[in-house]
Enzyme design. Structure first.
Site, mmCIF file in Angstrom:
data_model
loop_
_atom_site.group_PDB
_atom_site.id
_atom_site.type_symbol
_atom_site.label_atom_id
_atom_site.label_comp_id
_atom_site.label_asym_id
_atom_site.label_seq_id
_atom_site.Cartn_x
_atom_site.Cartn_y
_atom_site.Cartn_z
ATOM 1 N N HIS A 43 0.832 -1.205 0.000
ATOM 2 C CA HIS A 43 0.000 0.000 0.000
ATOM 3 C C HIS A 43 0.869 1.258 0.000
ATOM 4 O O HIS A 43 0.601 2.203 -0.761
ATOM 5 C CB HIS A 43 -0.914 0.004 1.227
ATOM 6 N N GLU A 44 1.893 1.261 0.842
ATOM 7 C CA GLU A 44 2.780 2.432 0.892
ATOM 8 C C GLU A 44 3.556 2.573 -0.416
ATOM 9 O O GLU A 44 3.821 3.693 -0.869
ATOM 10 C CB GLU A 44 3.731 2.330 2.087
ATOM 11 N N HIS A 57 1.561 4.468 -2.867
ATOM 12 C CA HIS A 57 1.701 5.929 -2.782
ATOM 13 C C HIS A 57 2.965 6.398 -3.496
ATOM 14 O O HIS A 57 2.970 7.446 -4.157
ATOM 15 C CB HIS A 57 1.743 6.366 -1.319
ATOM 16 N N HIS A 82 3.150 8.958 -6.686
ATOM 17 C CA HIS A 82 4.026 10.123 -6.742
ATOM 18 C C HIS A 82 4.892 10.082 -7.994
ATOM 19 O O HIS A 82 5.119 11.114 -8.651
ATOM 20 C CB HIS A 82 4.900 10.167 -5.484
#
Length: 237
Positions: free
Chosen positions: A107-108, A111, A115
């Site tokens: 999940h991280e 991100h 980006h």
């Protein structure tokens, strides 16, 4: 006896029920994510990859080579920091080979990938951070000051500051949902997880997403309460 726009009876504020409902929703969501994470932290992935290893593989699979994966202290303190380009994984995730740990790490990474590709909602959220911080810090002081001085305009401004903070929470929702969606797809495509493991990870990330939905619901209820109490106030009240 307090009197708020026609509400209040001998010190009892019936609109506090809205706050209590919001608190109960938030506590339920927090309990759900903790119990789901604990459950699937006991399920070891078939590949035996740790959260840190899975994160590096996912990032490399998407051509993201300038993001560092590192461990941080705390429980479920995982986050991606775009300023330092680091995927920060908590102790329970970084070195664990569980399905839950790999899901959170992915999940991280979602991100980080957002980006990297310039995902528009993420850019909007980043641009809105200063505005949201401004609103969250000033909303309650302006409300209290407006009530103390009997200045309805300050009360109204305080409510608008609260709305700004709420908007940030709303903008956050598609960012979080998309990161989880990317995570599940990539874990399946790269073979890091397979079979029922993918579904188990989806449950972990789905429970985590509930905390963001619960936060929005609680804030909406708080805003409704503020509008009921102070929405019609004017300087000449």
């Amino acid at each position: 006896m307090p009197y708020y726009g026609g509400y209040g009876y001998y010190g009892f504020d019936p609109t506090m029920i809205l706050v209590l409902i919001g608190a109960m929703i938030s506590m339920w969501a927090s309990s759900r994510v903790n119990s789901t994470f604990r459950k699937y932290s006991q399920v070891r992935s078939m590949t035996g990859m740790t959260g840190e290893e899975a994160a590096r593989r996912l990032l490399n699979s998407q051509g993201v080579y300038d993001v560092t994966v590192q461990a941080v202290r705390g429980q479920l303190t995982d986050h991606f920091d775009p300023r330092t380009k680091t995927v920060n994984l908590s102790e329970a995730v970084y070195g664990s080979a569980s399905v839950a740990a790999i899901g959170v790490a992915a999940h991280e990474c979602g991100h980080a990938i957002q980006h990297n590709v310039g995902y528009a909602p993420l850019k909007l959220r980043a641009a809105f951070v200063p505005v949201a911080n401004f609103g969250s810090k000033l909303s309650m002081p302006l409300l209290l000051l407006g009530l103390f001085l009997g200045m309805g305009n300050l009360v109204q401004l305080g409510i608008w500051m609260f709305v700004l903070a709420l908007l940030f929470q709303v903008i956050t929702l598609p960012v979080e949902f998309n990161a989880s969606h990317r995570a599940v797809l990539l874990l399946d495509q790269t073979g890091i997880l397979g079979g029922e493991e993918v579904g188990q990870t989806r449950k972990v990330l789905g429970a985590a997403a509930l905390t963001y939905v619960a936060a929005v619901a609680a804030s909406l209820l708080q805003l409704l309460r503020l509008l009921i109490l102070f929405g019609g106030r004017r300087d000449n009240d």
